[in-house]
Design a protein around this motif. Sequence first.
Motif, mmCIF file in Angstrom:
data_model
loop_
_atom_site.group_PDB
_atom_site.id
_atom_site.type_symbol
_atom_site.label_atom_id
_atom_site.label_comp_id
_atom_site.label_asym_id
_atom_site.label_seq_id
_atom_site.Cartn_x
_atom_site.Cartn_y
_atom_site.Cartn_z
ATOM 1 N N CYS A 245 -26.251 49.508 -13.652
ATOM 2 C CA CYS A 245 -26.551 50.886 -14.016
ATOM 3 C C CYS A 245 -25.352 51.536 -14.715
ATOM 4 N N ALA A 246 -24.154 51.259 -14.233
ATOM 5 C CA ALA A 246 -22.958 51.812 -14.866
ATOM 6 C C ALA A 246 -22.846 51.332 -16.311
ATOM 7 N N GLN A 247 -23.089 50.059 -16.532
ATOM 8 C CA GLN A 247 -23.025 49.525 -17.894
ATOM 9 C C GLN A 247 -24.073 50.185 -18.786
ATOM 10 N N ALA A 248 -25.282 50.395 -18.249
ATOM 11 C CA ALA A 248 -26.345 51.024 -19.034
ATOM 12 C C ALA A 248 -25.994 52.467 -19.372
ATOM 13 N N MET A 249 -25.389 53.187 -18.432
ATOM 14 C CA MET A 249 -25.000 54.576 -18.704
ATOM 15 C C MET A 249 -23.964 54.649 -19.814
ATOM 16 N N VAL A 250 -23.004 53.739 -19.806
ATOM 17 C CA VAL A 250 -21.947 53.748 -20.825
ATOM 18 C C VAL A 250 -22.488 53.318 -22.186
ATOM 19 N N MET A 251 -23.367 52.309 -22.184
ATOM 20 C CA MET A 251 -23.859 51.764 -23.445
ATOM 21 C C MET A 251 -24.996 52.592 -24.047
ATOM 22 N N ASN A 252 -25.910 53.083 -23.185
ATOM 23 C CA ASN A 252 -27.125 53.720 -23.687
ATOM 24 C C ASN A 252 -27.302 55.166 -23.248
ATOM 25 N N GLY A 253 -26.491 55.622 -22.295
ATOM 26 C CA GLY A 253 -26.605 56.997 -21.842
ATOM 27 C C GLY A 253 -27.746 57.280 -20.907
ATOM 28 N N ALA A 254 -28.385 56.227 -20.346
ATOM 29 C CA ALA A 254 -29.499 56.423 -19.428
ATOM 30 C C ALA A 254 -29.361 55.463 -18.253
ATOM 31 N N PRO A 255 -29.677 55.909 -17.033
ATOM 32 C CA PRO A 255 -29.587 55.023 -15.866
ATOM 33 C C PRO A 255 -30.754 54.051 -15.823
ATOM 34 N N VAL A 256 -30.596 53.001 -15.042
ATOM 35 C CA VAL A 256 -31.674 52.018 -14.869
ATOM 36 C C VAL A 256 -31.945 51.838 -13.385
ATOM 37 N N PRO A 257 -33.207 51.574 -13.020
ATOM 38 C CA PRO A 257 -33.529 51.338 -11.607
ATOM 39 C C PRO A 257 -33.108 49.948 -11.176
ATOM 40 N N GLN A 258 -33.210 49.688 -9.905
ATOM 41 C CA GLN A 258 -32.924 48.359 -9.396
ATOM 42 C C GLN A 258 -33.982 47.390 -9.900
ATOM 43 N N SER A 259 -33.563 46.217 -10.321
ATOM 44 C CA SER A 259 -34.500 45.219 -10.834
ATOM 45 C C SER A 259 -35.382 44.694 -9.711
ATOM 46 N N PRO A 260 -36.665 44.473 -9.977
ATOM 47 C CA PRO A 260 -37.539 43.917 -8.940
ATOM 48 C C PRO A 260 -37.174 42.475 -8.626
ATOM 49 N N ASP A 261 -37.488 42.043 -7.421
ATOM 50 C CA ASP A 261 -37.270 40.648 -7.055
ATOM 51 C C ASP A 261 -38.188 39.752 -7.875
ATOM 52 N N ARG A 262 -37.805 38.493 -7.963
ATOM 53 C CA ARG A 262 -38.646 37.536 -8.661
ATOM 54 C C ARG A 262 -39.993 37.393 -7.967
ATOM 55 N N LEU A 263 -41.004 37.016 -8.739
ATOM 56 C CA LEU A 263 -42.362 36.921 -8.206
ATOM 57 C C LEU A 263 -42.425 35.997 -7.000
ATOM 58 N N MET A 264 -41.745 34.843 -7.059
ATOM 59 C CA MET A 264 -41.788 33.918 -5.939
ATOM 60 C C MET A 264 -41.192 34.552 -4.688
ATOM 61 N N THR A 265 -40.068 35.249 -4.844
ATOM 62 C CA THR A 265 -39.434 35.895 -3.699
ATOM 63 C C THR A 265 -40.340 36.978 -3.124
ATOM 64 N N ARG A 266 -40.938 37.804 -3.996
ATOM 65 C CA ARG A 266 -41.828 38.856 -3.520
ATOM 66 C C ARG A 266 -43.023 38.275 -2.783
ATOM 67 N N THR A 267 -43.581 37.195 -3.321
ATOM 68 C CA THR A 267 -44.749 36.574 -2.700
ATOM 69 C C THR A 267 -44.403 35.995 -1.333
ATOM 70 N N MET A 268 -43.259 35.288 -1.259
ATOM 71 C CA MET A 268 -42.845 34.692 0.016
ATOM 72 C C MET A 268 -42.539 35.769 1.052
ATOM 73 N N ASP A 269 -41.826 36.806 0.648
ATOM 74 C CA ASP A 269 -41.472 37.869 1.587
ATOM 75 C C ASP A 269 -42.717 38.567 2.120
ATOM 76 N N ARG A 270 -43.650 38.859 1.230
ATOM 77 C CA ARG A 270 -44.855 39.570 1.653
ATOM 78 C C ARG A 270 -45.665 38.737 2.641
ATOM 79 N N LEU A 271 -45.854 37.451 2.343
ATOM 80 C CA LEU A 271 -46.614 36.586 3.245
ATOM 81 C C LEU A 271 -45.902 36.455 4.585
ATOM 82 N N PHE A 272 -44.581 36.301 4.551
ATOM 83 C CA PHE A 272 -43.801 36.176 5.776
ATOM 84 C C PHE A 272 -43.954 37.427 6.645
#
Length: 385
Positions: free
Chosen positions: A295-322
């Motif tokens: 987010c810091a890099q995005a603010m310096v380069m583009n002037g806008a913040p970025v959200p946290q990136s979502p987990d990979r599909l496999m990780t999300r699927t495994m976590d949800r089932l678990f």
Amino acid sequence: MPTDADLVILGGGCAGLGLAFNLSPYGARAPRTLILEQRDAYRNDRTWCFWGDDATPFSQLAGRQWRHLRIAGDGRRIDFDCGNTPYRMLAADAYYAHTLQAISANPQLSLCLGHSVLSEPEYVGGVWRIETNQGSISAGSLVDTRPVQTPVTDKPLLWQSFCGHEIETAEAVFDPSIADLMDFSEVCESSIVFIYVLPVSETRALVEYTVFAASPLHARDLQQGLHAAIEQRTRGSTYTTLRSEYGCIPMGGDAVQSALTDSPRSQVRVGLSAGAARPATGYAFQRLQRWGAKCAQAMVMNGAPVPQSPDRLMTRTMDRLFLQVLRAQPALAPALFTAMFAGVDSRRLIRFLSDTGSLRDHAAVITALPAGPFLRHLFAGRAPA
């Protein structure tokens, strides 16, 4: 239109200070930033833990580390060797001191203590306006790290509620060479309960009582279990409580929002209620540090913040089932966790738990877990009503 700041960060906790800390090395290129924090002073109010080598961010600040962890349950006791990525404990006061020193060194960044937000920020004419007890503040971009005030309690798959005391005993009762990551010695039919013990020395330890349940619990609901856990671990030795911790983390489900989809690009929400913690574990510290750097890099380069990136599909699927299986059959938790820590190479499992796992690491975790409960849950979900 002139503004008071290019960026306002609401909340000066782990996420807010982490973002400002990552902005500090940019010097004059960093945006004019105000961190609005409602507390008047920082104190040692919590502990963050993570696996990491010496190059892992903030590893050198960790006050204690363990190369051996113990998982007890289902009639088994697993000694988990962390190898070259020990389990590290970072006290809040060390984190606060380190980040605040870096922030104060950059005049572009200002920490505003004692600033409470009185109403929800408004976006008017391309500018954010924030009303605080110290007056109105305007900014081009907004990062909101505050916890959601009224969480939706029926959406997460589980809630991780925990309460702990750091204690000092009169006698030597702890083994500082090994930490108890999960001790399922207490049996509960409707929820998952385990004890977490981080021994700093033979006479000092953080003892936590943790519950995974369908609803969040208040600190008062956990006190009896915590007291019993401390009595068991101190074996009759008198002790003094040095400090206390309490937390409640949503684990998966719709209440975890990775971004504010109906808001301008200049606003993001970050924190435990916005997907900061890994759904199946509750670990958030290193995830927030990775987001802070991005987010810091995005603010310096583009002037806008970025959200946290979502987990990979496999990780999300495994976590949800678990989590679905744990919620449906909480009594299986000791067997599932011990199978995972006993059956997966420690390097693979640590990468998996730290969000850096490869496809082979994910496959190793799947192979180690008993297939029956997960297959039954999948087929039950597809059965006709």
